[in-house]
Design an enzyme around this catalytic site. Structure first.
Site, short mmCIF file in Angstrom:
data_model
loop_
_atom_site.label_atom_id
_atom_site.label_comp_id
_atom_site.label_asym_id
_atom_site.label_seq_id
_atom_site.Cartn_x
_atom_site.Cartn_y
_atom_site.Cartn_z
N LYS A 23 0.84 -1.20 0.00
CA LYS A 23 0.00 0.00 0.00
C LYS A 23 0.88 1.25 0.00
O LYS A 23 1.93 1.28 0.65
CB LYS A 23 -0.91 -0.04 1.24
CG LYS A 23 -2.01 1.00 1.26
CD LYS A 23 -2.95 0.79 2.46
CE LYS A 23 -4.03 1.86 2.54
NZ LYS A 23 -4.98 1.66 3.66
N SER B 47 -9.93 1.94 2.54
CA SER B 47 -9.01 2.69 1.72
C SER B 47 -8.00 1.81 0.99
O SER B 47 -7.36 2.28 0.03
CB SER B 47 -8.25 3.71 2.58
OG SER B 47 -7.43 3.05 3.52
N SER C 71 -10.31 -0.46 6.69
CA SER C 71 -9.67 -0.33 5.38
C SER C 71 -8.99 -1.58 4.83
O SER C 71 -8.57 -1.59 3.68
CB SER C 71 -8.64 0.79 5.41
OG SER C 71 -9.30 2.01 5.23
N1 GLN Z 1 -13.40 4.19 5.76
C1 GLN Z 1 -12.86 4.59 7.01
C2 GLN Z 1 -12.43 6.04 6.94
O1 GLN Z 1 -12.68 6.64 5.95
C3 GLN Z 1 -11.74 3.70 7.40
C4 GLN Z 1 -10.44 4.08 6.82
C5 GLN Z 1 -9.31 3.23 7.27
O2 GLN Z 1 -9.50 2.19 7.89
N2 GLN Z 1 -8.12 3.68 6.98
O3 GLN Z 1 -11.86 6.57 7.84
#
Ligand code: GLN
Length: 489
Positions: free
Chosen positions: A81, A156, A180
């Site tokens: 990532k 994400s 995410s």
């Molecule tokens: N979708 C969640 C957010 O927007 C989780 C993001 C994540 O786990 N990095 O914060």
């Protein structure tokens, strides 16, 4: 036979490379061809490291040729990532702010993968600074879902999930602050695990919300997730929050035996918020456990309804502090036309952060400001404690909590991107695990009529990843169907 190395599991690749049945270089070349074939449709990769991959593979092959035992991920092609620091290439966090940032060091997880003889194919897309649930917030490009190119891969870690699911890498590392890893794994039909807070070192993970962030693998099989955890878990002197606990052999937990396992179903996870097509698959998955001797119990997590509000206060507060370093001085883009210091801050941040990141910095600054701190931040911390207590009580009645990973399957581009609140709601089932610092995982449990993946989420007590893996592996082996492959190429 060499044609489909890109569909083999990491374990199969590792075994074949270690035994000399195939060279790591041949496997790498197979993956590079696969990426060439599908990447213009999927767009998972932000950086391709073909030369690095070939030279890493060659080193592994030389080891094998010398008669040394190659590592536990020998020759396994991996995608990283964009927010994991690597000396190779850039570490952009999919943001214009860091478009030219080169890390002087490797994240601990990256170093551990390399020491395990993995091969790095490159870096993959994400929502900017890991803020989002669809990868639409990437400043680089959108990544598409290999099961339906008009749909998002989730986020994400959307690039990680799409690459694993499309056969563009054997496994990938993602990060999970509020879902995410698990949510994109669910939407792309792969396995994803967020380890317990403290299980994996975060040294070299660009911080989003430090009391929630964890690194974890996205894979095509549960066994591969266990194999990767064996490599990346464990105490690291460079991360004071990494737990000083022995790391078990996670693959030894995959016994196939779930007799006596108590599985809790939280009633708050099976309300109208859950779409019918998801519910049907989740319930069928639970039946597989029941049929094989698990005990199913009803549990309650009454504070679940506050989880979204609590999470979006705490994560924005922590993000506003963590992202202060991206000011054009210490790190990041500096606006060339700024004349005063004030202008430098305002113009640099306005130009280089996307709308979602700006929204979170402003929200987080607000909830921490004097006069609002008690009403928002402090109250959120108190409710976070209550959410944790709900789980403690539930785990007195059961060993694993099961439910959906996401309220809906993948959705089309643009469906939620204009409405941040609606996007936040897609995290409803995943964020409590982060708030309570538990391990959680998503395992594929079928396809909707439209052919989109559904994921079953499993949660366990802190540091009981073995229980999760055992349950998930059992389910994967006994679900009675094959997930098949995404239609992309
Ligand atoms: N979708 C969640 C957010 O927007 C989780 C993001 C994540 O786990 N990095 O914060």
């Amino acid at each position: 036979m060499t044609l489909d190395w890109h569909w083999k599991s990491a374990r199969e690749i590792r075994d074949a490379v270690q035994s000399g049945a195939v060279s790591a270089l041949d496997v790498t070349e197979a993956y590079l061809r696969r990426i060439d074939a599908v990447e213009d449709k999927v767009d998972a990769y932000t950086q391709r490291w073909n030369d690095t991959a070939r030279s890493m593979a060659t080193k592994v092959d030389e080891k094998v040729r010398r008669g040394e035992t190659a590592g536990p991920l020998a020759g396994v092609p991996v995608a990283l990532k964009e927010l994991l620091c690597t000396r190779t290439g850039k570490t952009t966090c999919a943001s214009k702010m860091l478009e030219n940032f080169r890390s002087p060091y490797d994240a601990t997880v990256v170093r551990r993968l390399e020491e395990a003889d993995a091969v790095f194919l490159g870096k993959v897309n994400m929502d900017e600074f890991a803020m989002g649930s669809s990868t639409e917030n990437s400043a680089i490009k959108p990544t598409r879902n290999p099961w339906n190119l008009r749909c998002v891969p989730g986020g994400s870690s959307g690039g990680s999930a799409a690459a694993v699911s499309a056969g563009e890498c054997a496994l990938s590392l993602g990060s999970d602050t509020g879902g995410s890893i698990r949510q994109p794994a669910c939407l792309c039909g792969c396995v994803g695990i967020k380890p317990t807070y403290g299980r994996v070192s975060r040294y070299g993970l660009v911080a989003f919300a430090s009391s929630l962030d964890q690194v974890g693998p996205l894979t095509r099989t549960v066994e591969d997730a266990a194999l990767t955890l064996n490599v990346i878990c464990g105490r690291d002197a460079m991360d004071a929050t990494s737990a000083d606990l022995p790391v078990p052999d996670f693959t030894a937990a995959l016994t196939g035996d779930i007799r006596g396992l108590r599985i809790g179903l939280p009633k708050e996870y099976f309300t109208d918020a859950l779409s019918d097509q998801m519910r049907e698959k989740i319930e069928a998955a639970i039946e597989v456990f029941r049929d094989h001797g698990a005990t199913i119990v009803d549990v309650s997590l009454p504070c679940s309804e506050y989880a979204i509000a609590v999470y979006y206060i705490i994560c924005t507060a922590e993000a506003s502090a963590n992202l202060a370093r991206f000011d054009g001085v210490r790190y990041g883009f500096r606006h060339p036309e700024a004349k005063t210091m004030q202008e430098m801050y305002v113009m640099s941040k306005s130009a280089a952060f996307g709308p979602e990141v700006r929204r979170r910095i402003m929200l987080g600054t607000y909830v921490l400001s004097s006069g609002y701190y008690d009403a928002y931040y402090l109250k959120a911390q108190k409710v976070r404690r209550l959410i944790k207590k709900d789980f403690d009580a539930a785990f007195e009645q059961c060993d694993v909590i099961a439910g959906p990973t996401s309220p809906t399957p993948s959705f089309e581009f643009g469906a939620k991107s204009d409405n941040p609140l609606e996007m936040y709601l897609s995290d409803i089932y995943t964020i409590s695990v982060n708030l309570a610092t538990l391990p959680g995982m998503s395992v594929p449990c079928g396809l909707t009529e439209a052919g989109l993946p559904v994921g079953l989420q499993l949660m366990a007590r802190p540091f009981e990843e073995e229980t999760l893996l055992r349950a998930a592996h059992f389910y994967e082996q006994n679900r009675g169907f094959d997930m098949g492959r995404p239609p992309v190429a």
